[in-house]
Design a protein around this motif. Structure first.
Motif, PDB file in Angstrom:
ATOM      1  N   LEU A   1       7.332  -8.934  -8.873  1.00 57.47           N
ATOM      2  CA  LEU A   1       7.435  -7.459  -8.795  1.00 57.47           C
ATOM      3  C   LEU A   1       6.524  -6.738 -10.054  1.00 57.47           C
ATOM      4  CD1 LEU A   1      10.935  -6.677  -7.487  1.00 57.47           C
ATOM      5  CD2 LEU A   1       8.814  -7.047  -6.218  1.00 57.47           C
ATOM      6  N   ASP A   2       6.824  -7.428 -11.225  1.00 60.94           N
ATOM      7  CA  ASP A   2       6.251  -7.113 -12.349  1.00 60.94           C
ATOM      8  C   ASP A   2       6.305  -7.866 -13.557  1.00 60.94           C
ATOM      9  OD1 ASP A   2       5.380  -5.657 -14.598  1.00 60.94           O
ATOM     10  OD2 ASP A   2       6.183  -3.699 -14.235  1.00 60.94           O
ATOM     11  N   PRO A   3       5.306  -8.620 -13.747  1.00 56.85           N
ATOM     12  CA  PRO A   3       5.278  -9.927 -14.839  1.00 56.85           C
ATOM     13  C   PRO A   3       5.825  -9.161 -16.525  1.00 56.85           C
ATOM     14  CG  PRO A   3       3.299  -9.832 -13.656  1.00 56.85           C
ATOM     15  CD  PRO A   3       3.924  -8.693 -13.265  1.00 56.85           C
ATOM     16  N   THR A   4       5.625  -8.032 -16.506  1.00 56.79           N
ATOM     17  CA  THR A   4       5.921  -7.416 -18.023  1.00 56.79           C
ATOM     18  C   THR A   4       7.254  -7.104 -18.137  1.00 56.79           C
ATOM     19  OG1 THR A   4       5.094  -5.339 -17.470  1.00 56.79           O
ATOM     20  CG2 THR A   4       3.453  -6.870 -18.169  1.00 56.79           C
ATOM     21  N   ALA A   5       7.975  -6.971 -16.983  1.00 54.31           N
ATOM     22  CA  ALA A   5       9.412  -6.365 -17.089  1.00 54.31           C
ATOM     23  C   ALA A   5      10.438  -7.457 -16.101  1.00 54.31           C
ATOM     24  CB  ALA A   5       9.611  -5.093 -16.156  1.00 54.31           C
TER      25      ALA A   5
ATOM     26  N   ARG B   1       8.397  -7.648   7.307  1.00 49.42           N
ATOM     27  CA  ARG B   1       7.821  -8.869   6.727  1.00 49.42           C
ATOM     28  C   ARG B   1       7.150  -8.859   5.451  1.00 49.42           C
ATOM     29  NH1 ARG B   1       7.856 -13.089   9.876  1.00 49.42           N
ATOM     30  NH2 ARG B   1       8.352 -12.990  12.128  1.00 49.42           N
ATOM     31  N   GLN B   2       6.511  -7.434   5.226  1.00 51.23           N
ATOM     32  CA  GLN B   2       5.956  -7.292   3.836  1.00 51.23           C
ATOM     33  C   GLN B   2       6.630  -5.995   3.262  1.00 51.23           C
ATOM     34  OE1 GLN B   2       4.023  -9.450   2.071  1.00 51.23           O
ATOM     35  NE2 GLN B   2       3.988  -8.188   0.424  1.00 51.23           N
ATOM     36  N   LEU B   3       7.716  -6.124   2.361  1.00 52.72           N
ATOM     37  CA  LEU B   3       8.380  -5.203   1.894  1.00 52.72           C
ATOM     38  C   LEU B   3       7.551  -4.309   0.971  1.00 52.72           C
ATOM     39  CD1 LEU B   3      11.310  -3.769   2.329  1.00 52.72           C
ATOM     40  CD2 LEU B   3      12.143  -5.057   0.320  1.00 52.72           C
ATOM     41  N   GLU B   4       6.998  -4.876   0.006  1.00 53.08           N
ATOM     42  CA  GLU B   4       6.119  -4.360  -0.990  1.00 53.08           C
ATOM     43  C   GLU B   4       4.995  -5.341  -1.536  1.00 53.08           C
ATOM     44  OE1 GLU B   4       7.624  -3.425  -4.977  1.00 53.08           O
ATOM     45  OE2 GLU B   4       9.648  -3.733  -3.771  1.00 53.08           O
ATOM     46  N   PRO B   5       3.916  -5.101  -2.161  1.00 50.86           N
ATOM     47  CA  PRO B   5       2.947  -6.160  -2.644  1.00 50.86           C
ATOM     48  C   PRO B   5       3.619  -6.785  -3.402  1.00 50.86           C
ATOM     49  CG  PRO B   5       2.233  -3.774  -2.723  1.00 50.86           C
ATOM     50  CD  PRO B   5       3.553  -3.527  -2.216  1.00 50.86           C
TER      51      PRO B   5
END
Length: 393
Positions: free
Chosen positions: A322-326, A381-385
């Motif tokens: 979801l967020d590599p920096t967090a 199927r695709q909840l978010e990117p």
């Protein structure tokens, strides 16, 4: 990543998370030692898991704010002191407080997992996290066996004092072997906590995966908190060593971890999550029907462990994208959510068992698994990117 470093991550994760589970097979013994009821003794597991939730919410987010190696060293030092206090406890409240503190600082395991994910290459992240998680999950399961054996051969105090010595050694080993990693954010601590809460609103997948795992871990905790009462009860008459051997059977479920990581890398997160939730429901039904058969209860234990581990690894794979920096904050929110379910499951499982027996406990586990499965059926199927960078840095 060098193989020896992956192995160290796995061993360290297993050793630290084991602190949460050493007391589970000892509840019947501790009940007699401190002259408390079995239901009250079960509060020891709840306090430990509540401490873990506190650590997840307030300590793990520091993995994004501080240099990780120093943070890990400090936390392991406090864990060592808490375990010494538990081993020397002269009253049940003292043991509860020591377990609360030890549970809070044992979140080192959840700093190590995203640490390993950040060092892994993108194409192999699922497999490497799966290997680290296999060590963590083996620690969860083998801790019960080790605790039972040590308690039977020596005493329950040696269980905690021995773990304290292991934590001291581990602190030195990690301090020596881990690479330094710069913080990924420079925002103040209170902003780190606020941004962790904001992640829950920003990423629906984080909330959904946390709720799946809360139901699964609640069922898992209910099973393992009460099964020792069944095994030492009038039907099976198991000793502490017998309980430990049974827990060793459940450890076979850890073998699923590398496969779950492989499924995650292949994009099979959603279908395999549904399969795992269904398997958990069937396993609890099997445990209920086979309440007088140790073979059926052992088979159910293996299936429950495999299902919980599968959903955990698939969930972490989703959350880390979801967020590599967090990643530390994402992991904090994810693990805290499902450990709340685990703490509730431990206490509710103890109450249900002493009110309705093993049948009531297995009905509880089946219902929790089916609720998660029904919720899964509503997932798009695709909840978010797959990747997002909306989190404030």
């Amino acid at each position: 990543m060098p193989g020896r470093l992956v192995a160290l991550f796995a061993v360290a994760s297993g050793m630290t998370v084991a602190n949460l589970y050493y007391a589970q097979p000892l509840l019947s013994s501790l009940s007699g030692v401190f002259h408390v009821s079995p239901a009250t003794a079960g509060a020891l597991i709840t306090f430990t898991q509540v401490g873990y939730v506190i650590g997840m919410l307030f300590l793990v987010p520091l993995g994004d704010r501080l240099e990780k190696r120093n943070l890990i060293t400090v936390l392991l030092t406090v864990t060592t002191l808490a375990l010494v206090a538990a081993g020397l406890a002269t009253s049940f409240p003292m043991l509860l407080i020591a377990s609360l503190v030890g549970g809070a600082t044992s979140v080192v395991a959840q700093i190590l997992v995203p640490f390993a994910a950040s060092l892994a290459p993108d194409h192999a992240r699922g497999r490497i996290v799966g290997r680290v998680m296999s060590g963590l999950l083996a620690g969860i399961l083998l801790s019960r066996t080790l605790s039972s054996l040590v308690s039977d051969l020596a005493s329950w105090r040696i269980v905690f004092l021995g773990s304290a010595a292991l934590m001291a050694v581990l602190a030195v080993a990690l301090r020596t072997a881990l690479p330094r990693q710069a913080p990924t954010t420079a925002i103040p601590y209170h902003h780190v906590l606020r941004s962790t809460a904001r992640l829950m609103r920003t990423h629906p997948a984080l909330v959904r995966r946390g709720l799946y795992q809360a139901a699964m871990f609640g069922a898992f905790s209910a099973f393992w908190t009460t099964v020792s009462f069944v095994l030492t009860g009038p039907h099976f008459h198991y000793s502490q060593i017998g309980v430990g051997v049974f827990a060793l059977v459940g450890a076979a479920g850890a073998a699923i971890a590398p496969f779950a990581g492989h499924w995650a890398d292949r994009g099979l997160v959603r279908p395999m999550t549904g399969v795992a939730l269904g398997v958990a429901a069937l396993a609890f039904a099997l445990a209920g029907f086979g309440r007088h058969s140790i073979i059926l209860i052992a088979l159910a234990a293996i299936l429950i462990d495999m299902a919980v581990q599968t959903t955990l690894i698939l969930g972490q794979h989703t959350v880390y994208q979801l967020d590599p920096t967090a990643r530390a904050r994402l992991n904090s929110a994810f693990i805290a959510t499902f450990f709340i379910g685990g703490a509730a499951g431990s206490q509710l499982g103890s109450v249900m068992y002493h009110m309705e027996g093993w049948t009531g406990l297995t009905v509880l586990g089946t219902v929790l698994s089916l609720i998660a499965l029904l919720y899964w059926s509503t997932e798009r199927r695709q909840l978010e990117p797959a990747r997002s960078s909306t989190t404030p840095k």
